[in-house]
Design a protein around this motif. Structure first.
Motif, PDB file in Angstrom:
ATOM      1  N   SER B 157       0.827  -1.212   0.000  1.00 45.03           N
ATOM      2  CA  SER B 157       0.000   0.000   0.000  1.00 45.03           C
ATOM      3  C   SER B 157       0.855   1.254   0.000  1.00 45.03           C
ATOM      4  O   SER B 157       0.568   2.204  -0.729  1.00 45.03           O
ATOM      5  CB  SER B 157      -0.899   0.053   1.233  1.00 45.03           C
ATOM      6  N   TYR B 158       1.890   1.266   0.825  1.00 42.74           N
ATOM      7  CA  TYR B 158       2.647   2.506   0.952  1.00 42.74           C
ATOM      8  C   TYR B 158       3.604   2.720  -0.216  1.00 42.74           C
ATOM      9  O   TYR B 158       4.028   3.834  -0.481  1.00 42.74           O
ATOM     10  CB  TYR B 158       3.368   2.557   2.289  1.00 42.74           C
ATOM     11  N   GLU B 159       3.937   1.611  -0.899  1.00 41.89           N
ATOM     12  CA  GLU B 159       4.821   1.755  -2.036  1.00 41.89           C
ATOM     13  C   GLU B 159       4.182   2.621  -3.125  1.00 41.89           C
ATOM     14  O   GLU B 159       4.867   3.344  -3.830  1.00 41.89           O
ATOM     15  CB  GLU B 159       5.103   0.392  -2.619  1.00 41.89           C
ATOM     16  N   VAL B 160       2.859   2.522  -3.236  1.00 37.99           N
ATOM     17  CA  VAL B 160       2.188   3.264  -4.305  1.00 37.99           C
ATOM     18  C   VAL B 160       2.431   4.757  -4.143  1.00 37.99           C
ATOM     19  O   VAL B 160       2.872   5.440  -5.073  1.00 37.99           O
ATOM     20  CB  VAL B 160       0.685   2.950  -4.288  1.00 37.99           C
ATOM     21  N   SER B 161       2.182   5.271  -2.926  1.00 42.15           N
ATOM     22  CA  SER B 161       2.350   6.718  -2.780  1.00 42.15           C
ATOM     23  C   SER B 161       3.831   7.089  -2.808  1.00 42.15           C
ATOM     24  O   SER B 161       4.193   8.160  -3.289  1.00 42.15           O
ATOM     25  CB  SER B 161       1.660   7.232  -1.521  1.00 42.15           C
ATOM     26  N   MET B 162       4.686   6.180  -2.330  1.00 43.69           N
ATOM     27  CA  MET B 162       6.119   6.452  -2.438  1.00 43.69           C
ATOM     28  C   MET B 162       6.527   6.616  -3.897  1.00 43.69           C
ATOM     29  O   MET B 162       7.314   7.509  -4.245  1.00 43.69           O
ATOM     30  CB  MET B 162       6.913   5.301  -1.838  1.00 43.69           C
ATOM     31  N   GLY B 163       5.963   5.765  -4.721  1.00 42.69           N
ATOM     32  CA  GLY B 163       6.265   5.855  -6.146  1.00 42.69           C
ATOM     33  C   GLY B 163       5.864   7.211  -6.702  1.00 42.69           C
ATOM     34  O   GLY B 163       6.630   7.850  -7.428  1.00 42.69           O
ATOM     35  N   PHE B 164       4.686   7.683  -6.322  1.00 43.40           N
ATOM     36  CA  PHE B 164       4.242   8.976  -6.839  1.00 43.40           C
ATOM     37  C   PHE B 164       5.148  10.108  -6.351  1.00 43.40           C
ATOM     38  O   PHE B 164       5.433  11.040  -7.100  1.00 43.40           O
ATOM     39  CB  PHE B 164       2.793   9.252  -6.434  1.00 43.40           C
ATOM     40  N   VAL B 165       5.570  10.010  -5.095  1.00 44.01           N
ATOM     41  CA  VAL B 165       6.468  11.046  -4.588  1.00 44.01           C
ATOM     42  C   VAL B 165       7.749  11.067  -5.409  1.00 44.01           C
ATOM     43  O   VAL B 165       8.226  12.120  -5.828  1.00 44.01           O
ATOM     44  CB  VAL B 165       6.780  10.783  -3.103  1.00 44.01           C
ATOM     45  N   MET B 166       8.286   9.861  -5.653  1.00 48.21           N
ATOM     46  CA  MET B 166       9.517   9.797  -6.439  1.00 48.21           C
ATOM     47  C   MET B 166       9.297  10.402  -7.813  1.00 48.21           C
ATOM     48  O   MET B 166      10.149  11.136  -8.315  1.00 48.21           O
ATOM     49  CB  MET B 166       9.960   8.352  -6.592  1.00 48.21           C
ATOM     50  N   VAL B 167       8.141  10.107  -8.413  1.00 45.71           N
ATOM     51  CA  VAL B 167       7.893  10.641  -9.753  1.00 45.71           C
ATOM     52  C   VAL B 167       7.882  12.162  -9.727  1.00 45.71           C
ATOM     53  O   VAL B 167       8.419  12.812 -10.622  1.00 45.71           O
ATOM     54  CB  VAL B 167       6.571  10.091 -10.322  1.00 45.71           C
ATOM     55  N   SER B 168       7.307  12.747  -8.663  1.00 47.70           N
ATOM     56  CA  SER B 168       7.253  14.211  -8.661  1.00 47.70           C
ATOM     57  C   SER B 168       8.656  14.786  -8.490  1.00 47.70           C
ATOM     58  O   SER B 168       8.960  15.842  -9.045  1.00 47.70           O
ATOM     59  CB  SER B 168       6.292  14.730  -7.602  1.00 47.70           C
ATOM     60  N   VAL B 169       9.517  14.092  -7.746  1.00 52.69           N
ATOM     61  CA  VAL B 169      10.904  14.565  -7.680  1.00 52.69           C
ATOM     62  C   VAL B 169      11.562  14.447  -9.059  1.00 52.69           C
ATOM     63  O   VAL B 169      12.248  15.353  -9.525  1.00 52.69           O
ATOM     64  CB  VAL B 169      11.690  13.752  -6.633  1.00 52.69           C
TER      65      VAL B 169
END
Lengths: 473, 337, 230
Positions: B157-169
């Motif tokens: 579950s938490y990997e999904v939002s982590m992925g989005f954060v990385m994408v915004s960086v």
């Protein structure tokens, strides 16, 4: 980028999402407003389809022409009619949920994309969008085992067919170097363009598409799915996807693979023959009305494919006219089947209709009109549908197809007219429930269309002519 | 000599091995002292003294613990799947070490400077769940299995939002290379413009490393010790080391993505880059411990709610916002190479 | 040279683990071998120079899809030995069909040739100036944006389908209402009372009422309680 070319699809998809959001956020039962909104979206999409100019866009992935416009309007009409039939049925069966119209809407988006596909990738994605929506609506009555079973069978066989289609596409891409229809056509037209590997690929593509229109030999799912799915879903599966699948078959075989028609025509001929014969013979023993309609659909797809097998402009025109007629007759008959309800319970056996002429003469009359039309009795619409394809077959010198077609029509007439006999001659069974107004309306509208097709067939034939010209132009 | 190391295959292999050694040894020492630091910090927060017996200020305590673990017997439960049971802690620890291959400690100081470094890290961190699931399943025990299930759901579950954060960086950088990501922060560290994403990322790393307040997989008061309840001795120690190595890794990742990696604040260069890097990691680690000392454990539904209903929409929204701002202002980085 | 050795090593492990996926007795082992196969496929991608695809393969398939597989296999007590019995029974038929297909494909392949223009009309030739991440991005998000969005719609429909077909409102779930929790004031839940020394607390009535006010025996139950505090 010419993005407005897909405006109808875009608007439809966006309104689908908006309706979904509305349905989720709306506090009370959202199914009625969502149904209405979906019908509205279909109407808007139909206007947009008519007003979108010809052209292609998205880097040759998507094309709009007279053919796509004709078929899209037909798909929208079929979907809207099926949706109208679902209102009362779903409420009665306790499956009136707002996701139903949304899923139907997304299936329509998929079909419209298929019809406009100018690339094998667009074709596949559109097909998949449509199929996945259909699997879900087939299982929509999730507490009924029949419904889940039908969806499972549909899903497993559909996945297999998608696999075949993809395999074929990959072979075609490998051997010809492109998935774009235009590039394929020019590559295959060049001398030495078609290798045996490519032909194998085309056979797989045809197999995948033939599954779509439930023609022999990929018809196995049809009776079970028709019988098990909630009746409005059966109406839907029986109309719009058949139209879209047939249109796809027409476009794919005549545009990119048109130069290889010698290779695929025999195949289509066999499929057509098989479907007509199986549709006629297997339907005889059926007692369940929905199952009977499944075999009848297989037969009708066989007749439509005659037009493609003929491989001429007249043949394609005939196939398109046949589709129009078929959609309206089919919706009409199913409107009658949906009205078959006694003391609140659904019944589907043909014998339950005994003596309907005395208990509900209007419905019996409507049934009779549709059944005679299906059998191809003049001057009803079904007769003209058959007339155009048989004429095209004769003109193309395909006497076998035409003769077998006429013979199977005669066999078909037997079981259609047998139902009429049950309704008009047999001792009456108890009366059926009051028909919902929407069902009566749909039955009346399609009935009038079927009866008076002869009077206003000219514009439809002209539009079909224009559409067929595109594929041969 | 330099020619041998840089231009022959054997030399390159030896060089890489030495580089790895130079990274892993300090890392393991850091892991050892992180356990010590954790006990000291928790003690300080709770007005206790913490370990102070073994060695000067208890500084030898980690080694005493390690020796104890090594000399104990590894017990494998009777119904366990032996191979997987032994494999699981190795996976956990191995992955935590493996990820360090791409971490740049200073400009260009990484063992491997690959184009898709951030994806590599994301891939490795998404594999962490296997160690736990396999451990839970191979133990053949209810509590272990429950812990494993919790952890798998949590990490996915938490990997999904982590992925989005990385994408915004990544949107702000225009490269997937970790070195480029740090260099892109020369003007401003990303935690300032992307502050909400920084918070989301940090909290997600807590969940990803199964640290409190998201330590449900262990949940020692509910499911005794969760997925490693059946483990003992060295196998247990490997899990333990893996957890702390993961914490350090996640701190390093946070540092690289948001805190400017080896760059000094305000453009200061009076300390060498690696020192700044380590200081920032230590700060992040301190926050890890601080959080543990402060917050009670989340309930399972709260955890899922936070992940799916708060972080996911928030990070998605901020991602769209970031992309929109970059487009509108013309700050979209030029995609190089 | 190293690349060639690497290729054969990874390819052999890939094939071996793929075979093990099908033949392993324990379904969990099957999934683990599947994961091994994914890793080797990723390594092959790396050797081919497609580092982005390699990483995405691991993130998506190993990091997410295989976890769910593992979940399902561990939770469902599927008896795969029983399923396999059918395989043995139908194996001869399958083998015959397979051989026929193989034979036919062989026939086709003897006539193997590409369309003469195939190389020229190739849709996405390998770019030379871009890294493969950027090249993939261009193809996927710019050139084929239409197909990308269409694929998104498919996923949306799959999501709707999953929810429609499985979600049930049981009405028994006790939901947390964060708003109400946060709006709660101390005055609503706390009462400051002066307790007389040695009087016990149930006399003032701040103890929670017993769950079931049993008519008989309630007194005797309450008595020792009241006598307890000193």
């Amino acid at each position: 980028m010419n993005w407005q070319i897909a405006l109808p699809e875009i608007v439809l998809a966006l309104s689908g999402m908006a309706i979904l959001l509305f349905g989720v956020l709306y506090r009370r039962d959202a199914s009625v407003p969502c149904n209405m909104l979906t019908l509205g979206a279909f109407l808007v999409a139909a206007f947009l389809v008519l007003s979108t100019p010809d052209g292609s866009g998205y880097g040759d992935l998507f094309v709009v022409d007279a053919f796509s416009r004709f078929v899209k309007i037909l798909i929208l009409a079929g979907a809207a009619l099926a949706l109208m039939l679902s209102f009362d049925y779903n409420r009665h069966e306790g499956i009136a949920r707002f996701e139903f119209p949304v899923l139907i809407l997304f299936a329509v988006v998929g079909m419209m994309t298929m019809v406009s596909a100018a690339n094998l990738m667009t074709l596949y994605l559109g097909l998949e969008l449509q199929l996945i929506s259909l699997y879900v609506v087939t299982a929509f009555n999730r507490t009924a085992i029949r419904s889940s079973e039908a969806a499972l069978k549909y899903f497993v066989l559909g996945a297999l067919a998608s696999g075949l289609l993809l395999y074929g596409i990959s072979l075609v891409y490998g051997f010809a170097g492109s998935t774009s229809f235009a590039a394929l056509a020019s590559a295959l037209n060049a001398p030495g363009g078609a290798s045996p590997g490519l032909v194998v690929g085309i056979v797989f593509v045809i197999a995948g598409l033939v599954f779509e229109v439930s023609a022999v030999p990929f018809h196995m799912w049809t009776p079970d799915v028709y019988e098990g799915a909630p009746t409005p879903v059966t109406v839907f599966i029986g109309t719009a996807p058949k139209v879209a699948g047939m249109a796809l078959l027409l476009r794919t075989l005549s545009t990119p693979f048109g130069h290889l028609s010698l290779d695929w025509r025999l195949l289509i001929e066999l499929v057509s023959l098989g479907s007509m014969i199986l549709g006629a013979l297997a339907a005889i023993g059926q007692t369940n009305f929905k199952r009977l309609m499944a075999y009848s659909a297989i037969g009708h797809m066989g007749y439509t494919l005659i037009g493609l097998a003929a491989g001429t402009e007249a043949g394609l025109r005939g196939a398109l006219i046949y589709l129009v007629v078929y959609v309206f007759m089919n919706v009409g008959i199913f409107a009658g089947i949906i009205a078959m309800r006694r003391h609140g319970r659904v019944f589907e056996q043909i014998s339950d209709l005994a003596g309907l002429a005395r208990t509900d003469p209007a419905l019996a009359l409507a049934f009779a009109v549709f059944l005679f039309s299906m059998a191809g009795i003049p001057p009803l619409a079904g007769f003209f549908g058959k007339l155009y394809v048989f004429l095209a077959a004769v003109q193309a010198g395909m006497w076998t197809l035409a003769i077998i077609g006429v013979l199977t029509s005669v066999v078909g007439a037997y079981y259609y007219i047998r139902i009429v006999k049950v309704m008009f001659m047999d001792a009456p069974a108890p009366a059926i429930d009051q028909r919902p107004a929407m069902v009566s309306f749909v039955a009346a509208a399609t009935g009038l269309f079927t009866v008076f097709f002869v009077l206003f067939s000219a514009p439809i034939v002209a539009a079909a002519q224009a559409a067929a010209q595109v594929l041969f132009g | 000599m330099a020619d041998f190391f840089l231009h022959t295959i054997v030399g390159l292999i030896i060089l890489t091995f030495l580089k790895a050694l130079a990274l892993i040894v300090p890392l393991l020492i850091l892991v050892a002292y992180l356990t010590y630091a954790e006990r000291k910090v928790l003690a300080a927060v709770q007005l206790r003294k913490g370990p102070n017996v073994v060695g000067w200020f208890g500084l030898l305590q980690p080694f005493a613990d390690a020796l104890k673990m090594i000399f104990k017997e590894t017990i494998i439960p009777a119904g366990a799947n032996r191979v997987l049971f032994v494999l699981a802690p190795m996976i956990t620890f191995g992955l935590a070490i493996l990820a360090w291959a791409v971490i740049p400690v200073n400009d260009g100081w990484g063992i491997a400077d690959i184009n898709v470094g951030i994806l590599y890290l994301f891939a490795i961190s998404s594999l962490g769940v296997y160690g736990i699931i396999i451990a839970g399943w191979a133990s053949n025990s209810k509590y272990a299995f429950l812990g494993a299930l919790r952890s798998a759901a949590q990490m996915v579950s938490y990997e999904v939002s982590m992925g989005f954060v990385m994408v915004s960086v990544l949107l702000c950088v225009g490269s997937l290379n970790l070195n480029d990501i740090v260099l892109a922060q020369r003007n401003i560290w990303f935690f300032i413009p992307l502050f909400p994403m920084f918070i989301v990322f940090f909290v997600s790393t807590l969940a990803e490393t199964n640290r409190s307040p998201f330590d449900l997989p262990e949940g020692e008061s509910e499911i005794v010790a969760g997925f490693f309840v059946e483990y003992s001795a060295m196998a247990f120690a490997l899990f333990y080391l893996g957890e702390y190595a993961n914490m350090i890794l996640m701190s390093a990742l946070t540092t690289i993505l948001f805190l400017g990696g080896w760059l000094g604040p305000f453009g200061w260069t009076w300390l060498p880059g690696p020192i700044w890097f380590i200081l920032k990691i230590l700060f992040c680690l301190f926050v890890f411990l601080w959080v543990r000392a402060t917050f009670p454990r989340y309930r399972y539904d709260q955890l899922m709610r936070l992940g799916w209903k708060v972080f996911l929409p928030a990070s998605l929204g901020w991602l769209v916002l970031t992309a929109g701002v970059l487009l509108a202002t013309g700050w979209v980085p030029h995609v190089s190479s | 040279m190293i690349a060639t050795i690497g290729f054969y090593v990874f390819a052999v492990i890939l094939l071996a683990s793929a075979t093990m996926v099908v033949t392993a007795r324990n379904p969990v082992h099957s999934v683990l071998f599947l994961i091994l196969a994914f890793f080797n496929a990723a390594a092959l991608f790396l050797i081919a120079g497609a580092e982005f695809l390699a990483m995405i393969l691991i993130i998506v398939y190993v990091g997410a899809v295989a976890v769910l597989f593992l979940f399902v296999v561990m939770m469902l007590d599927v008896n795969f030995a029983e399923l396999r019995e059918g395989v043995q029974r139908y194996a001869p038929v399958g083998l015959v069909v397979g051989l026929i297909l193989l034979f036919e494909l062989g026939l086709v392949l003897t006539g193997w040739h590409f369309a003469p223009s195939a190389a020229e009309i190739r849709m996405s030739p390998t770019p030379t100036a871009l890294s493969n991440t950027a090249a993939l991005g261009n193809v996927l998000y710019t050139r084929y944006i239409f197909l990308f969005q269409l694929a998104g719609l498919i996923l949306l429909v799959a999501m709707i389908g999953a929810i429609v077909l499985t979600h049930r409102e049981r009405g028994t779930a006790r939901r947390q209402r964060i708003g109400r929790q946060n709006a709660r004031q101390p005055e609503e839940t706390l009462a400051m009372l002066n307790v007389a020394l040695g009087a016990g607390i149930d006399e003032i009535g701040i103890l929670r009422p017993l769950p079931d006010p049993a008519p008989v025996g309630a007194e005797s139950h309450a008595l020792p309680h009241a006598a307890e505090p000193h």
